[in-house]
Design an enzyme around this catalytic site. Sequence first.
Site, PDB file in Angstrom:
ATOM      1  N   LYS A   1      -3.336  -2.928  -3.349  1.00  0.00           N
ATOM      2  CA  LYS A   1      -4.129  -3.503  -2.139  1.00  0.00           C
ATOM      3  C   LYS A   1      -4.092  -4.906  -2.012  1.00  0.00           C
ATOM      4  CE  LYS A   1      -6.252  -1.269   1.396  1.00  0.00           C
ATOM      5  NZ  LYS A   1      -6.349   0.105   1.753  1.00  0.00           N
TER       6      LYS A   1
ATOM      7  N   ASP B   1      -4.717  -2.307   7.127  1.00  0.00           N
ATOM      8  CA  ASP B   1      -5.880  -1.584   6.899  1.00  0.00           C
ATOM      9  C   ASP B   1      -7.129  -2.179   7.826  1.00  0.00           C
ATOM     10  OD1 ASP B   1      -7.661  -0.192   4.432  1.00  0.00           O
ATOM     11  OD2 ASP B   1      -8.864  -1.821   4.938  1.00  0.00           O
TER      12      ASP B   1
HETATM   13  O1  2IT Z   1      -6.658   2.988   2.818  1.00  0.00           O
HETATM   14  C1  2IT Z   1      -5.447   3.482   2.968  1.00  0.00           C
HETATM   15  O2  2IT Z   1      -5.091   4.323   2.562  1.00  0.00           O
HETATM   16  C2  2IT Z   1      -4.851   2.536   3.931  1.00  0.00           C
HETATM   17  N1  2IT Z   1      -5.236   1.424   4.377  1.00  0.00           N
HETATM   18  C3  2IT Z   1      -3.296   3.057   4.191  1.00  0.00           C
HETATM   19  C4  2IT Z   1      -2.377   2.346   3.296  1.00  0.00           C
HETATM   20  C5  2IT Z   1      -0.825   2.719   3.309  1.00  0.00           C
HETATM   21  O3  2IT Z   1      -0.024   2.056   2.454  1.00  0.00           O
HETATM   22  O4  2IT Z   1      -0.482   3.394   4.263  1.00  0.00           O
END
Ligand code: 2IT
Length: 447
Positions: free
Chosen positions: A126, A166
């Site tokens: 992340k 996100d």
């Molecule tokens: O919290 C999540 O799963 C997302 N923001 C999407 C993450 C993604 O790599 O699609």
Amino acid sequence: MANIVEKYIELAKKRNPGEPEFHQTVEEVLTSIEPVLEAHPEYIESGLIERLIEPERGISFRVVWTDDNGKTHVNRGYRYEFNSALGPYKGGLRFAPNVYPGIIKFLGFEQIFKNSLTGLPIGGGKGGADFDPNGKSDAEIMRFCQAFMTELYRHIGPNTDVPAGDLGVGAREIGYLFGQYKRIVNRYEGVLTGKGLSFGGLAGRTEATGYGIVFFAREMLKHCGEELKGKTVAISGFGNVTWGTAQKLNELGAKVVTISGPDGYIYDEDGVSGDKVDYLLELRASGKNICAPYAEKYPNAKFFPGKKPWEVKADLYIPCATQNEIHLEDAKTMVANGCKFLCEGSNMPTTNEAISYLMENGVIVGPSKAANAGGVACSCIEMGQNAGHTVFSPAQVYEQLETIMVNIHKHAAEACEKYGLGYNLVAGANIAGFEKVAEAMMAQGLV
Ligand code: 2IT
């Protein structure tokens, strides 16, 4: 075993001081997987839990950009590459003023198990920045994204780490980030997901998270001999996830009675349906003060300033805004109102005390790492589409998404059953997600 788990929770707190969101998710996950650790002493012997709670790599970097008046701003960017046992690091980027390592680590840690639950080959990561996109011009957003990618590009790649959006990072930001990456590396590759449809994006990715949440909720209800049709649903938020959730709930015959924004919530007895759902997209673009304009446009709707929708009586609650939006007091109100089902849409929307209270009072809780995994699952399908130099149709995507969500529910339900925990999806999702990661980590040795 409780002692050992406690020891690791303390270790996470000690190593990551002042990061309560990260402590919260570590506590939730490790407490759930206690029975698995009891059955597998080799996990403890190989330091697997100690490795799991320590990101493989954490990057923090300076992001320098100028606003439209030529003033210089300095933000802090992050990418926590948490676990690559199952595949390249995968997870979104969050741009919000409250972003700091505790938020990114909580999201990155959750992402490990969520991604594992999808059954697809993706690890967990992340990132983000303490940048507030609200009130910025398009040119400022572009300059920020370019400055951010000018550092991030050296850490990512289609087989290394694949970011997505996100909160605060949508199709526009992904477009600018992708453009800058391509300019620097001179390669056209699927390094980001959530792209626009004209340059490698996946049909259906925008609504995937919301649709997936509703499929998951449907499976929860079905397991308990109930159906979505005719149910009253209180949801929060007004972004993409809320939009997709409201859309699918309406399609399956449920009635959405609330939405919420920073200014409070809306109670719409007639249901948030039809053009009202589309109106959410317009509200989202405005970024602020969601409820007042909604109440103005639809006078039957009631606006409750400064309040949260959890005081409304509903059959099913789906928080879709952000972390820790349901506290113990909210949980008490929900139980007093006869709440039977809570399906988490946003990441970790419920505090640990609130989850315990709800479950002790017979509420079925669908945890976010299972319920909202449809978003990242479709991201992985987008990676496959890009790697295969092809394009999938919306029907192909929706079909896969539904199958994946049904399977996630099934595996979570089976996992808690296997350890004699009954129908406890919070434990089941943590256990099912963990088991696969643990197996892969053991097979790959001490790394
Ligand atoms: O919290 C999540 O799963 C997302 N923001 C999407 C993450 C993604 O790599 O699609």
